[in-house]
Design a protein around this motif. Structure first.
Motif, short mmCIF file in Angstrom:
data_model
loop_
_atom_site.label_atom_id
_atom_site.label_comp_id
_atom_site.label_asym_id
_atom_site.label_seq_id
_atom_site.Cartn_x
_atom_site.Cartn_y
_atom_site.Cartn_z
N ILE A 180 -8.21 -41.23 -21.01
CA ILE A 180 -7.94 -40.84 -22.38
C ILE A 180 -8.14 -42.02 -23.29
CG2 ILE A 180 -6.35 -38.98 -21.65
CD1 ILE A 180 -4.05 -40.82 -22.32
N GLU A 181 -8.10 -41.84 -24.58
CA GLU A 181 -8.35 -42.93 -25.54
C GLU A 181 -7.36 -44.05 -25.39
OE1 GLU A 181 -10.29 -45.02 -28.39
OE2 GLU A 181 -10.91 -43.15 -27.41
N SER A 212 -5.77 -44.94 -22.81
CA SER A 212 -6.04 -45.71 -21.57
C SER A 212 -7.23 -46.63 -21.77
CB SER A 212 -6.31 -44.73 -20.42
OG SER A 212 -5.17 -43.96 -20.15
#
Length: 504
Positions: free
Chosen positions: A288-289, A291
Motif C-alpha cells: 500500500i502507499e 508501506s
C-alpha cells in the motif's frame, strides 16, 4: 713315668734262636757284624708295635734256619709295677700275651697305648727315630710341650704404634680374621685407588687444557665496556626501530583503508540505485502507499548511516596519513653493523669468562677427586699397616716361641719358621748342630744330636724310657742320657756278648 726294661726273651727271632737279655742300668751289646746285636734292639718295637726301631714293617722270622714259631717277651717295670708283655708269630698268625695271659690284639694294643704314645716311645728309645719322621710331625711333637706365647706377651715386644693398632683390633677379632678383613680391604682399595688416580689425572689434564690465560676481573671489565657501547647503540636502534615499524604499520593500514574506501564507494552506489519494489519481497503481495513510504524512509536511513560510517573511515585514514606525514624513516644499518662488530669483539671475552666458570667447576671436581684419592690412599695405607702389623705379630710370635723351644736345648738349635719373600712366616722344622742341618751331620754328630733331642723330649713329656745307642763305636764319648742305656758296639771277631751293669 719311668719305664725300666728287666728281662727280654727271644725265641727264633731273626738270627737269634734262644736268648735272654737281663738289662741293667747300662747294657753293653758287643760283637762282630751280623751276629744279632741290632736284632736285640729291634725285638722290643716289634713286640710293642710289630715294627722295627724306625717304625717300618719288620719280618722277625729266621732267614738262615727253619723255625715253627717266633716269640718275644719283655718283663718291664712301670713306676715300680712289673708288666710282662709277649708277642708270637706262628704260621703268619700273631698271638698276644699280657702277664702271660693270652689276649686279643685290641686288648694288647690298649695296654701298650695306655703306657705311652708310640711316636714318643720310639723317639725316646731310638735317637734316630725322631729325625726320621716328617718335619711337620717332628714340629708338632716338640711344640706340644711348649706353650705358645699369649697375645699380651707378644704385643709387649712390638713397637708402640703396632701394639696400639692391634690391641684395639684383637678385642673384636682374631688375628686371622683381622688379616682376612684387611687383605680383602687392600685388594678392593688397590683397585679403587688406581681408579681414583686415573680420574684425578684425567681431570687435571682437562683443567690444564682450559686453564685461563687472562684474569677474570680484567675480562669482565673489558666485556662490560663493550656491552655498554652495544647498549648505547641499541637505545638508538631500538628507538629508530619503533619509528620504522610505525611507518610500516601506517603504510599497511592506509593501503588497506584505501582499498576499503573504494569498496565502500561501490557499495554506496548500489544502495543509491536500489529501487523500491511495489510488492512484498516475501509474500509478493502489493504494498500500500503507506508501506511504500516506509520502505523509502528505511532506504534513506540506510544511506545516512552508510555516509556516517564512510566519513568516520575517511577521517581515520586522514589522521593516519597525517601521522605518517610527520614520520621519517631512519636508516640504522651503520649502527647495526657496529653492534655486530662489537658482539664479535665481545664473544671471545665471553668465551674466556665461560672458560673461567668451567675452570672453577672443573677445579672443584679435581679437588673432590683429589680428596677421594687421598682418602682412599689413607684407607689403603691403614690396611697395609694393619697387614704389616699382623706380619710383625706373627714374626714376634715365632721369635718368642722359637726362644722358648731353643731354651730347652744346650748344643742344638731348632728352626721353627722361615720368612718368605712377602714377609710372611712359614712353618718349618730343622734340627741343627753347629749350624749344620741334622741330615748333614756325621754318624757321631747324629748320635749326640739324637741323644740331646730325646733327653729334651723325655724331660718335657716326663716319660723316662731306656735308650738304645747303635754304632756306639763311632763316637768316643757322649753325655749319659736319662733312663737305662743300651749300647751296641761292633767288635771285630767277637761273638755276641751282653753285659748288664747296675747303677752303683
Amino acid at each position: 713315668m719311668r719305664v725300666i726294661f728287666k728281662t727280654l726273651t727271644l725265641v727264633n727271632f731273626k738270627s737269634l734262636r734262644d736268648i735272654t737279655v737281663n738289662f741293667g742300668e747300662r747294657t753293653d751289646i758287643t760283637g762282630d757284624n751280623a751276629i744279632g746285636k741290632t736284632s736285640i734292639t729291634e725285638a722290643i718295637p716289634w713286640l710293642l708295635y710289630g715294627m722295627d726301631a724306625l717304625g717300618s714293617k719288620l719280618d722277625p722270622t729266621p732267614i738262615t734256619y727253619e723255625a715253627e714259631e717266633t716269640k718275644v717277651s719283655l718283663l718291664l717295670e712301670v713306676d715300680g709295677k712289673e708288666l710282662m708283655l709277649g708277642r708270637s708269630l706262628k704260621k703268619n698268625k700273631t698271638s698276644y700275651y699280657v702277664n702271660d695271659v693270652p689276649s686279643k690284639a685290641g686288648e694288647f694294643n690298649e695296654v701298650v697305648a695306655r703306657l705311652f704314645d708310640k711316636d714318643l716311645f720310639l723317639s725316646l728309645y731310638n735317637p734316630n727315630y725322631f729325625p726320621s719322621m716328617h718335619w711337620e710331625k717332628q714340629r708338632s711333637m716338640l711344640l706340644q710341650y711348649v706353650t705358645s706365647p699369649v697375645n699380651k706377651e707378644i704385643l709387649k715386644h712390638m713397637p708402640d704404634e703396632q701394639r696400639k693398632s692391634l690391641s684395639a683390633l684383637l678385642k673384636k677379632h682374631s688375628l686371622e680374621d683381622i688379616k682376612k678383613i684387611h687383605a680383602e680391604n687392600k685388594t678392593n682399595l688397590d683397585k679403587k685407588y688406581i681408579a681414583a688416580q686415573s680420574k684425578t689425572k684425567t681431570l687435571k689434564e682437562q683443567l690444564d687444557y682450559i686453564s685461563p690465560t687472562v684474569a677474570l676481573d680484567s675480562l669482565k671489565v673489558e666485556e662490560s665496556q663493550l656491552l655498554k657501547q652495544i647498549k648505547e647503540i641499541e637505545k638508538v636502534t631500538d628507538s629508530a626501530g619503533d619509528i620504522n615499524r610505525r611507518i610500516n604499520t601506517l603504510n599497511t593500514r592506509i593501503s588497506s583503508m584505501l582499498a576499503e574506501r573504494d569498496q565502500m564507494k561501490d557499495d554506496f552506489q548500489r544502495l543509491k540505485d536500489e529501487e523500491i519494489q511495489g510488492s512484498c519481497r516475501v509474500c509478493k503481495q502489493p504494498l500500500i502507499e503507506e508501506s511504500l513510504q516506509s520502505a523509502e524512509l528505511e532506504k534513506q536511513e540506510r544511506i545516512k548511516k552508510f555516509k556516517e560510517n564512510y566519513n568516520v573511515h575517511v577521517k581515520l585514514r586522514k589522521e593516519l596519513e597525517e601521522e605518517l606525514a610527520e614520520l621519517e624513516y631512519i636508516d640504522v644499518s651503520e649502527q647495526l653493523e657496529k653492534v655486530r662488530e662489537l658482539e664479535q669483539e665481545r664473544e671471545p671475552l665471553l668465551q674466556e669468562i665461560r672458560n673461567h666458570g668451567q675452570y672453577e667447576q672443573l677445579l672443584s671436581q679435581v679437588n673432590l677427586a683429589q680428596a677421594t684419592e687421598n682418602e682412599t690412599l689413607k684407607s689403603l695405607n691403614e690396611s697395609i699397616f694393619i697387614l704389616d702389623c699382623v706380619k710383625a705379630f706373627k714374626a714376634k710370635e715365632a721369635e718368642l716361641q722359637a726362644e722358648k723351644v731353643q731354651a730347652l736345648f744346650k748344643t742344638l738349635s731348632v728352626r721353627l719358621f722361615e720368612e718368605q719373600k712377602n714377609g710372611e712366616m712359614k712353618n718349618t722344622f730343622e734340627i741343627e748342630m753347629d749350624k749344620k742341618p741334622y741330615r748333614k751331620l756325621s754318624l757321631s754328630e747324629g748320635i749326640r744330636a739324637g741323644l740331646e733331642l730325646r733327653d729334651v723330649l723325655s724331660q718335657q713329656s716326663e716319660l723316662i724310657t731306656p735308650v738304645f745307642v747303635d754304632n756306639a763305636e763311632s763316637i768316643t764319648s757322649f753325655k749319659q742320657p736319662s733312663g737305662q742305656l743300651i749300647v751296641s758296639r761292633v767288635v771285630a771277631g767277637q761273638v755276641l756278648k751282653i753285659e748288664g751293669v747296675e747303677a752303683e
